[in-house]
Design a protein around this motif. Structure first.
Motif, PDB file in Angstrom:
ATOM      1  N   SER A 151      41.292  35.030  50.811  1.00  0.00           N
ATOM      2  CA  SER A 151      39.989  35.288  49.733  1.00  0.00           C
ATOM      3  C   SER A 151      39.386  33.803  49.329  1.00  0.00           C
ATOM      4  O   SER A 151      37.966  33.998  49.243  1.00  0.00           O
ATOM      5  N   ARG A 176      34.502  38.866  44.039  1.00  0.00           N
ATOM      6  CA  ARG A 176      35.373  39.486  42.976  1.00  0.00           C
ATOM      7  C   ARG A 176      36.290  40.582  43.481  1.00  0.00           C
ATOM      8  O   ARG A 176      35.918  41.605  44.307  1.00  0.00           O
ATOM      9  N   LEU A 177      37.602  40.628  43.155  1.00  0.00           N
ATOM     10  CA  LEU A 177      38.687  41.655  43.360  1.00  0.00           C
ATOM     11  C   LEU A 177      39.195  42.173  42.062  1.00  0.00           C
ATOM     12  O   LEU A 177      39.658  41.421  41.339  1.00  0.00           O
ATOM     13  N   ASP A 178      39.536  43.399  42.190  1.00  0.00           N
ATOM     14  CA  ASP A 178      40.136  44.150  40.844  1.00  0.00           C
ATOM     15  C   ASP A 178      41.222  45.251  41.375  1.00  0.00           C
ATOM     16  O   ASP A 178      40.936  45.844  42.225  1.00  0.00           O
ATOM     17  N   THR A 179      42.339  44.796  41.053  1.00  0.00           N
ATOM     18  CA  THR A 179      43.468  45.424  41.544  1.00  0.00           C
ATOM     19  C   THR A 179      44.179  45.925  40.390  1.00  0.00           C
ATOM     20  O   THR A 179      44.086  45.404  39.226  1.00  0.00           O
ATOM     21  N   ASN A 232      42.842  41.061  37.902  1.00  0.00           N
ATOM     22  CA  ASN A 232      41.345  40.847  38.120  1.00  0.00           C
ATOM     23  C   ASN A 232      41.061  39.457  38.538  1.00  0.00           C
ATOM     24  O   ASN A 232      41.417  38.745  37.735  1.00  0.00           O
TER      25      ASN A 232
END
Length: 340
Positions: free
Chosen positions: A102, A114-117, A121
């Motif tokens: 990433s 932007r990654l939200d898991t 985040n």
């Protein structure tokens, strides 16, 4: 009528929230700008930036990576995990490849990712200046648990540009004050720092000391083994100084085979202990040559410390140089102290 007033109130409330957010963003940009303008040295600037950003953005974790084009790797140079500030030395084993990550995706796309898991985040911010990618900043875990927004991404992009400027300026400054062969600071930087430390010692009564090194019989050594081997010895000698002194100490190439170390907040007896330790390390170190067996190298060392009778930085350098000359006269491969 009441419904219309409610709508107007809601609109004003949203405008107020947006205005507050904009003010917060501008405040963060200003604080980072002040941190950047305060120093041209990354080891000073980046910890300040990390502290400012973590507080201003209210996040738990932050890491800044520097892009290594030669190996296509991202090397972490500062991190802030909770209250723990982690510098480059402790992060050496945590480099990450650009491809397939990433971090690399943000770097190559030059956009905020932007990654939200469910676990966390994250925001990956490319550090770009003058159309050149210099690194990536990783922001993780807002304390309120909410994901990063599009508005956040706009701010992060602006912050990334500021940090990239700081890295670029520091790289240019490092090139100007660093000796190409030994990677130590050059003579003009030595003079600048001596003036600064001398002024602080005079004004605030602080201690500081100076060590001057001369490689014994270096000219004869150079003539016997060749200049390429001589250069290799100088590089290894410089590495010994850097690895066995503190981050706050200033290691410089004074000229030729002479090197110096400025020791802030150090008394004469403390400097003497370090000088004797370094003398022994150099004496026992197996210096590599271009060909053949390892080489034996020794050094003479003169040590001086600031005291009120010294009129100027030049007088302190002269005192250390006289001690160095005395070390040579007394047989070399030894340490002598000024004024004793």
């Amino acid at each position: 009528m009441t419904r219309e007033l409610d709508k107007e109130y809601e609109a004003l409330y949203r405008q107020n929230l947006a205005l507050r957010k904009q003010i917060d963003h501008l405040s963060t940009l200003r604080e980072v700008g002040l941190a950047i303008s305060g120093s041209l040295e990354l080891h000073t600037t980046l910890p300040i930036i990390a502290n400012v950003l973590q507080g201003a953005l209210d996040i738990r974790r932050l890491t800044i990576y520097e892009y290594d084009k030669a190996d296509n790797l991202l090397h972490p140079i500062v991190a802030k995990y909770g209250s723990d500030l982690i510098t480059r030395e402790r992060l050496e084993e945590e480099s990450i490849p650009v491809r397939g990550t990433s971090l690399g995706q943000a770097l190559e796309s030059r956009t905020v990712l932007r990654l939200d898991t469910p676990q966390s985040n994250e925001a990956y911010v490319p550090l770009i200046t003058k159309n050149e990618a210099l690194g990536v900043m990783l922001l993780q875990d807002r304390r309120d648990g909410l994901p990063f927004t599009e508005d956040d991404a706009v701010l992060f992009h602006q912050l990334g540009s500021q940090i990239a400027v700081a890295i670029n300026n520091a790289q240019l400054y490092a090139m100007a004050v660093t000796d190409g062969l030994t990677k130590l600071f050059v003579r003009r930087y030595f003079d600048l720092r001596m003036n600064e430390e001398f002024a602080k010692a005079r004004r605030y009564g602080r201690n500081f000391a100076l060590m001057m090194f001369d490689i014994d019989f270096f000219k004869k050594f150079n003539d016997t083994h060749g200049h390429q081997t001589g250069d290799l010895v100088l590089q290894q000698f410089a590495q010994i100084l850097q690895k066995n002194t503190r981050e706050a100490d200033i290691c410089c190439r004074y000229g030729g085979e002479e090197m110096t170390v400025i020791l802030p907040e150090t008394k004469l007896d403390e400097a003497a202990l370090l000088a004797n330790k370094l003398c022994a390390i150099i004496r026992n170190y197996p210096f590599e040559a271009l060909e053949g067996p390892t080489l034996s190298v020794t050094a003479s060392i003169g040590v001086a410390a600031h005291h009120r009778h010294l009129a100027s930085p030049a007088h302190m350098v002269e005192a250390a140089d006289k001690a160095l000359y005395q070390a040579k006269e007394l047989g070399r491969n030894r340490v002598e102290l000024a004024g004793l």
